[in-house]
Design a protein around this motif. Structure first.
Motif, PDB file in Angstrom:
ATOM      1  N   ASN A 137       0.848  -1.186   0.000  1.00 33.94           N
ATOM      2  CA  ASN A 137       0.000   0.000   0.000  1.00 33.94           C
ATOM      3  C   ASN A 137       0.894   1.250   0.000  1.00 33.94           C
ATOM      4  O   ASN A 137       2.129   1.140  -0.046  1.00 33.94           O
ATOM      5  N   ALA A 138       0.300   2.408   0.051  1.00 29.04           N
ATOM      6  CA  ALA A 138       1.052   3.662  -0.015  1.00 29.04           C
ATOM      7  C   ALA A 138       1.912   3.900   1.225  1.00 29.04           C
ATOM      8  O   ALA A 138       2.763   4.784   1.229  1.00 29.04           O
ATOM      9  N   TYR A 139       1.724   3.100   2.270  1.00 25.24           N
ATOM     10  CA  TYR A 139       2.522   3.211   3.502  1.00 25.24           C
ATOM     11  C   TYR A 139       3.644   2.182   3.547  1.00 25.24           C
ATOM     12  O   TYR A 139       4.371   2.093   4.535  1.00 25.24           O
ATOM     13  N   GLY A 140       3.754   1.360   2.488  1.00 23.77           N
ATOM     14  CA  GLY A 140       4.828   0.377   2.404  1.00 23.77           C
ATOM     15  C   GLY A 140       4.515  -0.975   3.016  1.00 23.77           C
ATOM     16  O   GLY A 140       5.379  -1.844   3.075  1.00 23.77           O
ATOM     17  N   GLU A 141       3.280  -1.192   3.473  1.00 23.17           N
ATOM     18  CA  GLU A 141       2.889  -2.481   4.047  1.00 23.17           C
ATOM     19  C   GLU A 141       2.512  -3.448   2.927  1.00 23.17           C
ATOM     20  O   GLU A 141       1.825  -3.058   1.983  1.00 23.17           O
ATOM     21  N   SER A 142       2.946  -4.699   3.037  1.00 17.65           N
ATOM     22  CA  SER A 142       2.676  -5.715   2.012  1.00 17.65           C
ATOM     23  C   SER A 142       1.399  -6.489   2.300  1.00 17.65           C
ATOM     24  O   SER A 142       1.094  -6.804   3.454  1.00 17.65           O
ATOM     25  N   PHE A 143       0.686  -6.821   1.219  1.00 14.90           N
ATOM     26  CA  PHE A 143      -0.543  -7.604   1.290  1.00 14.90           C
ATOM     27  C   PHE A 143      -0.514  -8.630   0.169  1.00 14.90           C
ATOM     28  O   PHE A 143      -0.212  -8.290  -0.978  1.00 14.90           O
ATOM     29  N   SER A 144      -0.854  -9.884   0.500  1.00 11.29           N
ATOM     30  CA  SER A 144      -0.902 -10.950  -0.502  1.00 11.29           C
ATOM     31  C   SER A 144      -2.340 -11.373  -0.755  1.00 11.29           C
ATOM     32  O   SER A 144      -3.141 -11.460   0.187  1.00 11.29           O
ATOM     33  N   MET A 145      -2.626 -11.657  -2.001  1.00 18.07           N
ATOM     34  CA  MET A 145      -3.956 -12.134  -2.366  1.00 18.07           C
ATOM     35  C   MET A 145      -4.276 -13.412  -1.602  1.00 18.07           C
ATOM     36  O   MET A 145      -5.354 -13.545  -1.029  1.00 18.07           O
ATOM     37  N   SER A 146      -3.336 -14.357  -1.557  1.00 12.18           N
ATOM     38  CA  SER A 146      -3.600 -15.648  -0.919  1.00 12.18           C
ATOM     39  C   SER A 146      -3.914 -15.510   0.571  1.00 12.18           C
ATOM     40  O   SER A 146      -4.676 -16.302   1.117  1.00 12.18           O
ATOM     41  N   ASP A 147      -3.365 -14.492   1.220  1.00 16.46           N
ATOM     42  CA  ASP A 147      -3.653 -14.267   2.638  1.00 16.46           C
ATOM     43  C   ASP A 147      -5.060 -13.712   2.857  1.00 16.46           C
ATOM     44  O   ASP A 147      -5.566 -13.741   3.983  1.00 16.46           O
ATOM     45  N   HIS A 148      -5.664 -13.175   1.815  1.00 16.10           N
ATOM     46  CA  HIS A 148      -6.985 -12.557   1.943  1.00 16.10           C
ATOM     47  C   HIS A 148      -8.109 -13.388   1.329  1.00 16.10           C
ATOM     48  O   HIS A 148      -9.270 -12.999   1.375  1.00 16.10           O
ATOM     49  N   LEU A 149      -7.754 -14.528   0.746  1.00 19.93           N
ATOM     50  CA  LEU A 149      -8.763 -15.410   0.167  1.00 19.93           C
ATOM     51  C   LEU A 149      -9.390 -16.208   1.307  1.00 19.93           C
ATOM     52  O   LEU A 149      -8.908 -17.264   1.689  1.00 19.93           O
ATOM     53  N   GLY A 150     -10.460 -15.667   1.858  1.00 24.07           N
ATOM     54  CA  GLY A 150     -11.066 -16.258   3.044  1.00 24.07           C
ATOM     55  C   GLY A 150     -12.139 -17.276   2.723  1.00 24.07           C
ATOM     56  O   GLY A 150     -12.429 -17.571   1.562  1.00 24.07           O
ATOM     57  N   ASP A 151     -12.747 -17.803   3.771  1.00 19.25           N
ATOM     58  CA  ASP A 151     -13.796 -18.814   3.644  1.00 19.25           C
ATOM     59  C   ASP A 151     -15.010 -18.319   2.871  1.00 19.25           C
ATOM     60  O   ASP A 151     -15.763 -19.116   2.322  1.00 19.25           O
ATOM     61  N   LYS A 152     -15.211 -17.011   2.853  1.00 19.80           N
ATOM     62  CA  LYS A 152     -16.382 -16.449   2.173  1.00 19.80           C
ATOM     63  C   LYS A 152     -16.008 -15.727   0.882  1.00 19.80           C
ATOM     64  O   LYS A 152     -16.842 -15.061   0.285  1.00 19.80           O
ATOM     65  N   GLY A 153     -14.750 -15.861   0.472  1.00 24.79           N
ATOM     66  CA  GLY A 153     -14.350 -15.287  -0.803  1.00 24.79           C
ATOM     67  C   GLY A 153     -13.576 -13.995  -0.667  1.00 24.79           C
ATOM     68  O   GLY A 153     -13.228 -13.560   0.436  1.00 24.79           O
ATOM     69  N   LEU A 154     -13.314 -13.400  -1.822  1.00 30.63           N
ATOM     70  CA  LEU A 154     -12.495 -12.196  -1.903  1.00 30.63           C
ATOM     71  C   LEU A 154     -12.965 -11.337  -3.065  1.00 30.63           C
ATOM     72  O   LEU A 154     -13.171 -11.835  -4.175  1.00 30.63           O
ATOM     73  N   LEU A 155     -13.110 -10.063  -2.793  1.00 28.46           N
ATOM     74  CA  LEU A 155     -13.392  -9.080  -3.832  1.00 28.46           C
ATOM     75  C   LEU A 155     -12.109  -8.303  -4.103  1.00 28.46           C
ATOM     76  O   LEU A 155     -11.499  -7.773  -3.174  1.00 28.46           O
ATOM     77  N   ILE A 156     -11.700  -8.268  -5.364  1.00 30.11           N
ATOM     78  CA  ILE A 156     -10.583  -7.428  -5.786  1.00 30.11           C
ATOM     79  C   ILE A 156     -11.157  -6.389  -6.736  1.00 30.11           C
ATOM     80  O   ILE A 156     -11.863  -6.733  -7.692  1.00 30.11           O
ATOM     81  N   VAL A 157     -10.871  -5.125  -6.456  1.00 29.71           N
ATOM     82  CA  VAL A 157     -11.376  -4.054  -7.309  1.00 29.71           C
ATOM     83  C   VAL A 157     -10.209  -3.184  -7.763  1.00 29.71           C
ATOM     84  O   VAL A 157      -9.367  -2.789  -6.955  1.00 29.71           O
ATOM     85  N   PHE A 158     -10.160  -2.946  -9.055  1.00 27.93           N
ATOM     86  CA  PHE A 158      -9.158  -2.057  -9.628  1.00 27.93           C
ATOM     87  C   PHE A 158      -9.782  -0.669  -9.700  1.00 27.93           C
ATOM     88  O   PHE A 158     -10.833  -0.481 -10.331  1.00 27.93           O
ATOM     89  N   ILE A 159      -9.144   0.276  -9.000  1.00 31.98           N
ATOM     90  CA  ILE A 159      -9.630   1.657  -8.967  1.00 31.98           C
ATOM     91  C   ILE A 159      -8.437   2.596  -9.129  1.00 31.98           C
ATOM     92  O   ILE A 159      -7.288   2.162  -9.143  1.00 31.98           O
ATOM     93  N   CYS A 160      -8.726   3.873  -9.232  1.00 30.97           N
ATOM     94  CA  CYS A 160      -7.693   4.906  -9.201  1.00 30.97           C
ATOM     95  C   CYS A 160      -8.328   6.165  -8.634  1.00 30.97           C
ATOM     96  O   CYS A 160      -9.531   6.220  -8.425  1.00 30.97           O
ATOM     97  N   ASN A 161      -7.521   7.152  -8.392  1.00 28.46           N
ATOM     98  CA  ASN A 161      -7.998   8.375  -7.743  1.00 28.46           C
ATOM     99  C   ASN A 161      -8.657   9.358  -8.712  1.00 28.46           C
ATOM    100  O   ASN A 161      -9.602  10.039  -8.349  1.00 28.46           O
TER     101      ASN A 161
END
Length: 183
Positions: free
Chosen positions: A21-45
Motif C-alpha cells: 500500500n502507499a505506507y509500504g505495508e505488504s498484502f498478498s492475495m492468498s492471505d486474503h482469500l477467506g472462507d467467504k471469498g475475496l473481492l478485488i477491485v481495480f480503482i484509481c484516484n
C-alpha cells in the motif's frame, strides 16, 4: 476512454500476488482469500467514475467485510503519467472516502495485466477457492441516482459467500481505461 469490462470468465483462477500500500505495508492475495471469498477491485484516484461511486464503494465494502468477505483494491495506473494517482494521493483519496480495505499499488502493472483489468472500477469477485464468479458492476444507479439502487455487487458477493457460485446474469462495470505504460 470509456470502457466496459468483459463478460465473467466463470472459474478462472486468481493468480497470487503481493503488493504494497502507499505506507509500504505488504498484502498478498492468498492471505486474503477467506472462507467467504475475496473481492478485488481495480480503482484509481482521478477517474470520475470511481469518484462518483467512492462513497457507495466504501459503504458496500465495509458491509461485505463485516460479513467476512475480504476486499483488496489495486491501483494499476501509471502514476508517473497521471500524478493524481500517486501513492501520496492514494492516501488522501482513501481517507476522503473512508476506505477500510487495503488500497494497493501495482507499481509494474503486472497484476492488472495478469487479471486482464481494463477500466476503473473493475470488480473481480472470487469464491473461497479463488475462482472468478463476478465481473459486474457496483450497482444499477445512474450517475446521481443512488437512492433506489440495486446493490448488485453486494448481492453477488453474498451469493458467492453462501454457495460458491456467482449470478449467471451480470452487467459489466464501466469506467476510465487503465493508463498503461508505453515505454
Amino acid at each position: 476512454m470509456l470502457l466496459d469490462t468483459p463478460v465473467c470468465n466463470f472459474g478462472w483462477k486468481a493468480p497470487d500476488f503481493t503488493l504494497k500500500n502507499a505506507y509500504g505495508e505488504s498484502f498478498s492475495m492468498s492471505d486474503h482469500l477467506g472462507d467467504k471469498g475475496l473481492l478485488i477491485v481495480f480503482i484509481c484516484n482521478h477517474c470520475p467514475y470511481v469518484q462518483r461511486i467512492g462513497q457507495r464503494l466504501a459503504e458496500d465494502t465495509a458491509l461485505l467485510m463485516n460479513e467476512g468477505i475480504n476486499v483488496l483494491a489495486i491501483m494499476s495506473n501509471d502514476y508517473t503519467l497521471v500524478e493524481a494517482d500517486s501513492p501520496d494521493n492514494m492516501k488522501q483519496f482513501a481517507k476522503q472516502y473512508g476506505f477500510t480495505f487495503p488500497y494497493l499499488i501495482d507499481e509494474d502493472q503486472s497484476v492488472g495485466q495478469q487479471y486482464g483489468a481494463v477500466c476503473t472500477p473493475d470488480f473481480f469477485g472470487f469464491n473461497h477457492q479463488g475462482e472468478l464468479q463476478y465481473r459486474g458492476r457496483l450497482d444499477d444507479a445512474r450517475m446521481d441516482d443512488s437512492a433506489n439502487r440495486i446493490p448488485e455487487l453486494i448481492n453477488a458477493m453474498r451469493m458467492i459467500a453462501e454457495t460458491g457460485q456467482g449470478p449467471q446474469t451480470q452487467v459489466p462495470s464501466m469506467g476510465c481505461s487503465i493508463k498503461w505504460r508505453t515505454d
